[in-house]
Design an enzyme around this catalytic site. Structure first.
Site, short mmCIF file in Angstrom:
data_model
loop_
_atom_site.label_atom_id
_atom_site.label_comp_id
_atom_site.label_asym_id
_atom_site.label_seq_id
_atom_site.Cartn_x
_atom_site.Cartn_y
_atom_site.Cartn_z
N HIS A 160 -10.54 -0.19 4.14
CA HIS A 160 -9.56 0.00 3.31
C HIS A 160 -9.83 0.31 2.05
CE1 HIS A 160 -5.44 -0.42 1.88
NE2 HIS A 160 -4.93 -1.47 2.27
N THR A 209 0.85 -1.34 0.03
CA THR A 209 0.11 -0.12 -0.06
C THR A 209 0.86 1.42 0.00
OG1 THR A 209 -1.99 -1.39 1.24
CG2 THR A 209 -1.72 1.36 1.25
N LYS A 268 7.85 10.26 20.24
CA LYS A 268 8.15 11.15 21.32
C LYS A 268 7.03 11.36 21.92
CE LYS A 268 12.06 13.11 18.91
NZ LYS A 268 12.58 14.60 18.15
C1 NCD Z 1 -4.37 -5.35 4.06
C2 NCD Z 1 -4.20 -4.57 5.19
O1 NCD Z 1 -3.38 -4.03 5.41
O2 NCD Z 1 -5.31 -4.24 5.55
N1 NCD Z 1 -3.27 -5.57 3.24
C3 NCD Z 1 -2.88 -4.47 2.33
O3 NCD Z 1 -3.24 -3.52 2.40
N2 NCD Z 1 -2.31 -5.04 1.24
C4 NCD Z 1 -4.77 -6.60 4.67
C5 NCD Z 1 -3.88 -7.44 5.47
O4 NCD Z 1 -2.93 -6.92 6.22
O5 NCD Z 1 -4.15 -8.65 5.59
#
Ligand code: NCD
Length: 318
Positions: free
Chosen positions: A133, A56, A83
């Site tokens: 997300h 990401t 901090k």
């Molecule tokens: C996901 C997240 O971080 O929510 N991964 C991602 O962004 N590719 C899913 C996960 O961490 O399993």
């Protein structure tokens, strides 16, 4: 288009469509030898990550750079957060420098919404706790549309695994419902969030605990979710082995799923726990779209940054 991308819920179908369609154009840029367009020249984007990330964070960085924005990465480790600075002070400090957009990942659900209330910059939610997300759901929809040759409408998508801790599943449910897919969520009762029964009724998705039954019904896509052990405080399943036996996409289940649907698509948001929720044979199978998802992640994030940060036309030449 809203000012921020905090939740898929904020997008109506035309906005969702516009983001996916622009991502297709962005993928053309991604395939060029010179992957740079001047669209966001003079704009500054800060990636503010309070949680670990590989794909990401780096795909947001690449997306911004290919659009000619200046991109700065700030992670909690090495920032004044360690901090004792509050999220509000950190966000306001970064915004005060005059940045145009802040891409934020935080372990607290609602963090991106809060930051949007404190600063003027455009805010992109890159994952907030177990809540949402949105760019992941966009890239998943994009990947599946392309794998299916156009649309997810009427397609059966089974999302399997750790529903309780997954922000990916929440954003995907919202996006897939808008795009007209049929969704079944599959998990043991212990990994289903409380209240999911009523949620399934109001939002029109199915719930199942028997993965083999769902696979036998021939879903078009199997989206395997990572078992998020870092968010688990107690025993959500007896042993990892037992989880794999009942909920892993094993070699045998892959064979059954492929026999039940010749056009099967396998997705995983990554990072994968190979051997736990997905066998290496499934992760690397011809049906696996895992690396297509990663590639789509850049295109989709370019699209998001473009739509949030410009009102003008899309300049596609350098
Ligand atoms: C996901 C997240 O971080 O929510 N991964 C991602 O962004 N590719 C899913 C996960 O961490 O399993």
């Amino acid at each position: 288009m809203p000012k921020h991308l905090l939740s898929i819920a904020d997008l109506d179908l035309p906005a969702l469509r516009a983001l996916l369609d622009t991502a297709s154009q962005m993928q053309d840029v991604q395939r060029r030898e010179v992957k740079k367009v001047p669209t966001l020249r003079g704009r500054t984007i800060v990636n503010l990550f309070f949680e670990d990330s590989t794909r990401t964070r780096s795909s947001f960085e690449i997306a911004g750079k290919w659009l000619s924005a200046d991109v700065i990465n700030v992670s909690a480790k090495g920032s004044s957060t360690s901090k004792g600075e509050s999220l509000r002070d950190t966000a306001q400090t970064i915004a005060a420098m005059g940045v145009d957009a802040i891409v934020i990942r935080h372990s607290a659900s609602g963090a991106a919404h809060q930051v949007a209330g404190w600063v003027d910059a455009h805010i992109v939610n890159a994952g907030d706790g177990t809540h949402e997300h949105p760019t992941q759901a966009l890239l998943d929809a994009y990947t599946m549309e392309h794998a299916f040759g156009g649309s997810v409408e009427g397609r059966h998508v089974a999302i399997v695994g750790d529903l309780t801790h997954s922000r990916v599943v929440r954003s995907n449910l919202l996006a897939l419902a808008k795009l007209g897919a049929r969704v079944t969520l599959v998990a043991p009762h212990t990994l289903m969030p409380s209240g999911i029964g009523e949620w399934a009724q109001t939002d029109g998705f199915a719930l199942a605990t028997d993965l083999d039954e769902v696979i036998a019904s021939g879903p078009d896509a199997l989206m395997m979710l990572r078992v998020q052990r870092e968010r688990m405080s107690g025993g959500f399943f007896p042993t990892p082995r037992e989880y794999t036996v009942h909920y892993g996409l094993t070699r045998d289940r892959l064979a059954t799923a492929a026999a039940a649907n010749a056009d099967l698509v396998i997705c995983h948001p990554g990072p994968m726990n190979r051997g736990l929720e997905i066998a290496p044979e499934a992760a690397d199978a011809a049906q696996s779209r895992v690396l297509d998802q990663v590639a789509a992640g850049v295109a989709v994030r370019m699209s998001v940054l473009y739509h949030l940060l410009t009102t003008g036309g899309l300049e596609m030449t350098a």
